[in-house]
Design a protein around this motif. Sequence first.
Motif, PDB file in Angstrom:
ATOM      1  N   ARG A 658       0.858  -1.190   0.000  1.00  0.00           N
ATOM      2  CA  ARG A 658       0.000   0.000   0.000  1.00  0.00           C
ATOM      3  C   ARG A 658       0.890   1.235   0.000  1.00  0.00           C
ATOM      4  O   ARG A 658       1.820   1.353   0.820  1.00  0.00           O
ATOM      5  N   LEU A 659       0.636   2.138  -0.947  1.00  0.00           N
ATOM      6  CA  LEU A 659       1.446   3.336  -1.073  1.00  0.00           C
ATOM      7  C   LEU A 659       0.996   4.367  -0.051  1.00  0.00           C
ATOM      8  O   LEU A 659      -0.102   4.930  -0.148  1.00  0.00           O
ATOM      9  N   SER A 660       1.841   4.572   0.955  1.00  0.00           N
ATOM     10  CA  SER A 660       1.560   5.511   2.021  1.00  0.00           C
ATOM     11  C   SER A 660       0.186   5.186   2.619  1.00  0.00           C
ATOM     12  O   SER A 660      -0.127   4.040   2.892  1.00  0.00           O
ATOM     13  N   GLU A 661      -0.654   6.190   2.817  1.00  0.00           N
ATOM     14  CA  GLU A 661      -1.991   5.957   3.359  1.00  0.00           C
ATOM     15  C   GLU A 661      -3.050   6.062   2.275  1.00  0.00           C
ATOM     16  O   GLU A 661      -4.236   6.252   2.558  1.00  0.00           O
ATOM     17  N   SER A 662      -2.630   5.941   1.033  1.00  0.00           N
ATOM     18  CA  SER A 662      -3.565   6.065  -0.085  1.00  0.00           C
ATOM     19  C   SER A 662      -4.308   4.767  -0.300  1.00  0.00           C
ATOM     20  O   SER A 662      -4.132   3.772   0.412  1.00  0.00           O
ATOM     21  N   ARG A 663      -5.152   4.756  -1.333  1.00  0.00           N
ATOM     22  CA  ARG A 663      -5.865   3.544  -1.741  1.00  0.00           C
ATOM     23  C   ARG A 663      -5.260   2.964  -3.011  1.00  0.00           C
ATOM     24  O   ARG A 663      -5.916   2.243  -3.744  1.00  0.00           O
ATOM     25  N   LEU A 664      -3.984   3.288  -3.253  1.00  0.00           N
ATOM     26  CA  LEU A 664      -3.244   2.738  -4.382  1.00  0.00           C
ATOM     27  C   LEU A 664      -2.287   1.663  -3.883  1.00  0.00           C
ATOM     28  O   LEU A 664      -1.666   1.815  -2.822  1.00  0.00           O
ATOM     29  N   PHE A 724      -8.381   6.713  -6.226  1.00  0.00           N
ATOM     30  CA  PHE A 724      -7.894   7.951  -5.642  1.00  0.00           C
ATOM     31  C   PHE A 724      -8.888   9.052  -5.946  1.00  0.00           C
ATOM     32  O   PHE A 724      -9.762   8.904  -6.815  1.00  0.00           O
ATOM     33  N   GLY A 725      -8.722  10.157  -5.238  1.00  0.00           N
ATOM     34  CA  GLY A 725      -9.602  11.298  -5.475  1.00  0.00           C
ATOM     35  C   GLY A 725     -11.053  10.946  -5.220  1.00  0.00           C
ATOM     36  O   GLY A 725     -11.388  10.179  -4.314  1.00  0.00           O
ATOM     37  N   LYS A 726     -11.935  11.483  -6.072  1.00  0.00           N
ATOM     38  CA  LYS A 726     -13.365  11.279  -5.907  1.00  0.00           C
ATOM     39  C   LYS A 726     -13.855  10.110  -6.769  1.00  0.00           C
ATOM     40  O   LYS A 726     -14.600  10.270  -7.723  1.00  0.00           O
ATOM     41  N   GLY A 727     -13.353   8.937  -6.416  1.00  0.00           N
ATOM     42  CA  GLY A 727     -13.817   7.732  -7.089  1.00  0.00           C
ATOM     43  C   GLY A 727     -13.094   7.379  -8.357  1.00  0.00           C
ATOM     44  O   GLY A 727     -13.545   6.514  -9.117  1.00  0.00           O
ATOM     45  N   HIS A 728     -11.952   8.023  -8.654  1.00  0.00           N
ATOM     46  CA  HIS A 728     -11.178   7.660  -9.834  1.00  0.00           C
ATOM     47  C   HIS A 728     -10.533   6.284  -9.621  1.00  0.00           C
ATOM     48  O   HIS A 728     -10.071   5.959  -8.519  1.00  0.00           O
ATOM     49  N   LEU A 729     -10.464   5.503 -10.678  1.00  0.00           N
ATOM     50  CA  LEU A 729      -9.895   4.169 -10.611  1.00  0.00           C
ATOM     51  C   LEU A 729      -8.756   4.057 -11.607  1.00  0.00           C
ATOM     52  O   LEU A 729      -8.881   4.498 -12.758  1.00  0.00           O
ATOM     53  N   LEU A 730      -7.646   3.460 -11.170  1.00  0.00           N
ATOM     54  CA  LEU A 730      -6.470   3.328 -12.022  1.00  0.00           C
ATOM     55  C   LEU A 730      -5.922   1.917 -11.911  1.00  0.00           C
ATOM     56  O   LEU A 730      -5.759   1.387 -10.806  1.00  0.00           O
ATOM     57  N   THR A 731      -5.644   1.283 -13.048  1.00  0.00           N
ATOM     58  CA  THR A 731      -4.952   0.000 -13.068  1.00  0.00           C
ATOM     59  C   THR A 731      -3.882   0.057 -14.150  1.00  0.00           C
ATOM     60  O   THR A 731      -4.104   0.614 -15.225  1.00  0.00           O
ATOM     61  N   GLY A 732      -2.749  -0.524 -13.868  1.00  0.00           N
ATOM     62  CA  GLY A 732      -1.682  -0.546 -14.849  1.00  0.00           C
ATOM     63  C   GLY A 732      -0.688  -1.639 -14.514  1.00  0.00           C
ATOM     64  O   GLY A 732      -0.536  -2.031 -13.353  1.00  0.00           O
ATOM     65  N   SER A 733      -0.016  -2.153 -15.519  1.00  0.00           N
ATOM     66  CA  SER A 733       0.974  -3.198 -15.276  1.00  0.00           C
ATOM     67  C   SER A 733       2.002  -3.225 -16.389  1.00  0.00           C
ATOM     68  O   SER A 733       1.730  -2.837 -17.527  1.00  0.00           O
ATOM     69  N   VAL A 734       3.179  -3.693 -16.036  1.00  0.00           N
ATOM     70  CA  VAL A 734       4.247  -3.985 -16.990  1.00  0.00           C
ATOM     71  C   VAL A 734       4.644  -5.436 -16.777  1.00  0.00           C
ATOM     72  O   VAL A 734       4.944  -5.840 -15.646  1.00  0.00           O
TER      73      VAL A 734
END
Length: 916
Positions: A658-664, A724-734
């Motif tokens: 978990r990155l810091s206290e974020s939801r990422l 993150f933010g107001k409901g934004h969703l991010l997924t990514g991979s290498v």
Amino acid sequence: MLTRKSIPAFLCALLCALPAIPSLAQVNKSVIEVVVLDQEGGALPGVTVTVTRVETGFQSTAVTGQNGWSRFPALDPGTYELVARIFAFAPLTQSGIALRVGQTRRLTIALQTAAAEAITVTAPAHVVDLYRSDTSTNIIPEQIQMLPVADRDFQRLAFIAPGVQRERGAFRGILGGPVIGSGGNASQSTILVDGVNLTDPTIGLARSRFSLDAIQEFRVISSGFDTEIGGSAGGALSIVTKSGANDLSATVFGFFRDDALRESSPLALSETPFERTQFGFTVGGPIVRDRSHFFFSVEQVNEKNVSLFRPAGAFADRAADVQQPMDQNLAYLGLDFSLSDSQHASAKAVYAQHRETNLRVGGVADISAGSRFGRDEANLTLEHGWILSDAMLNEFRLNGGARKYHQRVNSTAAGEWFSSGNTLQTGANSFGNVLFDGEIYELRDTFHFDRGNHSFKGGIGIQYVDDRSRIEPSPHGLFIYVGDDRSLPLRYTYGVGSPDVTKKTTIYSAFVEDSWRARPNLTINAGLRYDLDTDGNNPDFTHPLVGDRKVDDDNIQPRLSFTWDTNGRGKYVVRGGAGLFTGRYLLIPAVVELQQNGVTGLRRFTRLNGALFGQPGLALDVERPTTTGIPLPVSIMLLEDNLEAPEAMQVSLGMTTRLSESRLYLDTDLIYVKGDKEITIRDTNWRGNATGGRFNPAWDQINMFTNDGRSEYKALVVGLNGTFGKGHLLTGSVTAGNKKNISDDFSPEFPGGFPNDPTDIGAEWGRARTDERWRVVISGIFRLPWMVTVAPIYQYGSGQPFTRRLGYDWNGDGKNSDRPVGVKRFDENGPEFSSLSVRLTKTFVLGRSSNFDFIVEGFNVINETNYDVTSVDSALFLNGPTRVNPTAAYIVNPNYGRYRATLPSRELQIGVRWSF
């Protein structure tokens, strides 16, 4: 040694051994684990914990044990609310608990003394499954609803999962599908829908098609999957369909695109006509509120497209864009019922119909070499869940399905391949007339039992397959010519007899496993699976060349994995595992043996042109091809006597941070898979390229399905996922990977996919046909002001390989797969792949419960020219010296390395959706 009569007793014994054998994540369900503490941080036993699914009102209750733990297995994915109560403490309510398919959600709650007020908290939503022990990715409802999906085929969303590669084998209708994990092709994965196996037993793809709106969510499992899943040495796809909610709702939708909304392929002759309409509706809601629900969807697809016919040599001026229309109808019905507080049931029914004209036209194959394709599928799945006590739960599933797959050639004329098929293929298609028509029934039972820190699970499965098959290659004969005219025929192949056969088999399976909470932050999973296919290798088949066959009965698969939450707060979660995974026999090899064994079924003969071999008196006359030329003995196809199911050892190690206290969350996974006993095909009657000739002169080719295949897959996966933010969703991979094997498939592409020298199968070791050394995927859902949503998907692949071929039959073994000296299989890098797709949605609120969405989707919006590697002209020469005629001159192929097709250029699609 197991016998068929002893199989049921063995499976029962294995199931009864469940308490003695030290479960993993659910297949189509989810788990909530709760630890309840007092205000001093001590374990609090005797707490009544109730979880309620918000959408349906379903409730389940458990009481915490001495360690403060309670567990809720086999919950349907959805949103839940939890309430914890005990005398002398204030009740606590935790809402917004989002469960994903296959996920284990762990919650720690602390109760305050009764003097405190009742507490309500909201659980943070997790896109990732923190406590998974496998290498997997959840495709959640928001992604299914909002991301751009070409052709609205939900399986294409699997490409946003790390390590999923593009299928490029076009010969069995699997072009473009997802290849999961270490699989060499899309046929090597297990497809589970609502907990039952919906993998087609013949071709290995899903045996039902679903509307995108009928899918609730699914899970892409690249390696290390649950022991409840079998039949795959590669990966798996677990799909959950919809079944309604307490609120009555409906949607009406339509999507449209045509040639005015897309760029033509750079290889098109002119503006290519195109039109695609896709429309339908859904309706779902309560039958009896909190007790029973329904969901119904219907969708129709109509497409008018073209295939690019691009002959070469003397036929280049015949190039044309050939019409290739397609129609598809999809229907789905889901029902669920709460029979009592402890029992629930569901029924899921699906029907699909597909029609396509001029399949296999394109490249050097003209319209006469095409086929008319049809597919009809129907499936029904019934499920019953019974909570026997706080510690015991049983799940029973029954599935029945029927499907008919037929392909009929466009022409009744003999097939003709000019310059060994490198410049023009015309007449009846060499794949011929095909029919698969059968029924499949499956019974599964899974039992869950909690005891202290152990959560046990065990089950059995029985699948019965009754299939009729007819594969009639080159039904009207096939001429292969040396040049671009009929003056010099090389050979003529034809069949005598009927390939219409029936194939039946029964597949038994059993598994046991234990999920042991060795410490509050450490879970160790140990399990064992067993699979047995009683007739997958035709054990009772008799033939002059077949010896004593036995059923492959040693498929015992131990598996071990762990999940370690290093600080107990989900900040750093380490996972890993190792296990043995056995694939299944797909029925094509067994069916082909029954059809083309040279004694029964279809007998295939070849006549050579004696004029090319110093015997002018035995010249092949194209007007009398069955009575002139040099007759060869019949060519046949058999299974080797000791043929076994393929298997793989899979090892993985990963960590979620978990990155810091974020939801990422940052995911890192190392994967290693070593495959063995993979099924390949080679001519065992060939003496070798150095001498040529046949060991047994009574037969021509003896194409044998063997276990000579093997594979190796290494991958490093780094992913970033979350909100993150107001409901934004991010997924990514290498994904940095390396996939090698000896054979990609037991049904290789004809004519170039066979071994260069059948006696040297080890020389076929090389890159897998789907191998991409680098793959990058980034997707997101971004919620902007004014109720606008932007959802992009970017994909990059470093390129899949192709094989440099001579282009003609140098060694004389009857196959056009010969390579120049020193050239390895799949040694040439194919074109890179790059595509950006974006979906823009503007929502208009029409009332309290009514919304209207206006949707614009762009696929490959950067208009990258992605050449189709399957269309490459990989023949270096049109003709040249052979083993028996080494002085012949090379005729260079001027089109070598050119592509005859591209993947779609930029396309725009307009859609509307009314939800009410």
